[in-house]
Design an enzyme around this catalytic site. Sequence first.
Site, PDB file in Angstrom:
ATOM      1  N   CYS A 107      12.534  -5.289  15.245  1.00 36.52           N
ATOM      2  CA  CYS A 107      12.048  -4.141  14.534  1.00 36.52           C
ATOM      3  C   CYS A 107      11.053  -4.907  13.524  1.00 36.52           C
ATOM      4  CB  CYS A 107      13.063  -3.603  13.426  1.00 36.52           C
ATOM      5  SG  CYS A 107      12.340  -2.622  12.094  1.00 36.52           S
ATOM      6  N   ASP A 329      -6.557   4.430  -8.346  1.00 36.81           N
ATOM      7  CA  ASP A 329      -5.340   3.763  -7.449  1.00 36.81           C
ATOM      8  C   ASP A 329      -5.844   4.035  -6.074  1.00 36.81           C
ATOM      9  OD1 ASP A 329      -3.101   3.125  -6.371  1.00 36.81           O
ATOM     10  OD2 ASP A 329      -1.968   4.475  -7.553  1.00 36.81           O
ATOM     11  N   CYS A 356      -3.017  -1.865  -3.568  1.00 34.47           N
ATOM     12  CA  CYS A 356      -2.136  -2.332  -2.606  1.00 34.47           C
ATOM     13  C   CYS A 356      -2.380  -3.153  -1.422  1.00 34.47           C
ATOM     14  CB  CYS A 356      -1.358  -0.907  -2.094  1.00 34.47           C
ATOM     15  SG  CYS A 356      -2.524   0.113  -1.010  1.00 34.47           S
TER      16      CYS A 356
END
Length: 404
Positions: A107, A329, A356
């Site tokens: 994964c 953001d 982020c």
Amino acid sequence: MTGQQRRPGGKRPQQRHTRQRQSRGASVVGQEHTVEVGQVAHGGFCIARVDGRALFVRHALPGETVVARITEGTEGDRFWRADAVEVLTPSPDRVEAPCAVAGPGRCGGCDFQHVRPVAQRALKATVVREQLVRVGKLDPEHPLVAGLQVEDCSGGDKQLKAGLRWRTRTTFVGLPGGAKGMRKHRSNDTVVVDDCLIARPDADVVGDLVTHEVTAGAGSHRYQVAADGFWQVHPNAPRVLVDAVLEQLQPQPGEKALDLYAGVGLFAAYLAEAVGESGKVVAIEGDAAAVQNAKRNLGPWRHASAVAGGVAEVLREEYDEPFDLVVLDPPREGAKQAVVAQVVDRAPRTVSYVACDPSALARDVALFEENGYRLTALRAFDLFPMTHHVECVAQFTRLDSGRR
């Protein structure tokens, strides 16, 4: 990341695809090399060298000696990608991965299952510092750079502290027979996943709207969000980010604030409460459905409004007036020049920037500095354990903040 995430601020999930690079000679995929692993880099890998060529190695740690198997590359490439398939000299920070499907060829959702949680945060801090120096042009001895630490956001929860069961929304690949799976790293191939250990058992959402209650230092607010809409996937993220933004902005009664890439109004609601009826809050968001929910969420405050449209486009045409505060953001690619220019044109006394992606943040740090805004605070939060992702909240203060 494992599945797809949507976040306040309109961060849409990125499509999975691997860019096809032009062949530069014979393939070296499958070759194995014994290498000494160097520093961590942005993207969930560490850097090693093979005959002077950079080798981007996943599933390794700085200081280790590993056998690296090439997963992407040709003889003429400047760099190759590889997996550490055997660890000859392990790092003291290495642990047994808790997930049975984590590791080379499995994964691709998690990058750091093989790393102690405290060491994961140290790796992420190293990456943020490196990006701020290399891309943001900051001095490595800058106190906000040198002293940066990535903060644990588990809130004392035992599973969250272990880096598990934090994803409140996870998207699986449907497989024949009712099975579910995840993509391999940089691939469309899938791995069967019976139980994703970073997903919360209650992650499924039923119905068109979901109500989230956020309790931060300034009180509690309820938010309506579309079931497939933008919201943080870590259960503690809204509280952590609201507290960090309010700490930086210190909103005062009567002030005017912009909330850019506002999503459903997470920050705008707290700002509206803080500035009061004598103030003003404008939330700008590109997703029309999120704006409709933002209008409902901001309903108690007549001095707060939500506007649909691209941030740069709206600011070019509207709200050409001074604002005291700005919170933004942006999506993973950051704000970029067009938005930064519009922000500084409003001459806010301070800006709080939620990011982020450390590379995009570092680029925008340089842009703010070029436009007369100094980086005056920086915090980083481990809101995506087991992955290389990290959330930062940066504050920029106008150098002439004493004059308007």
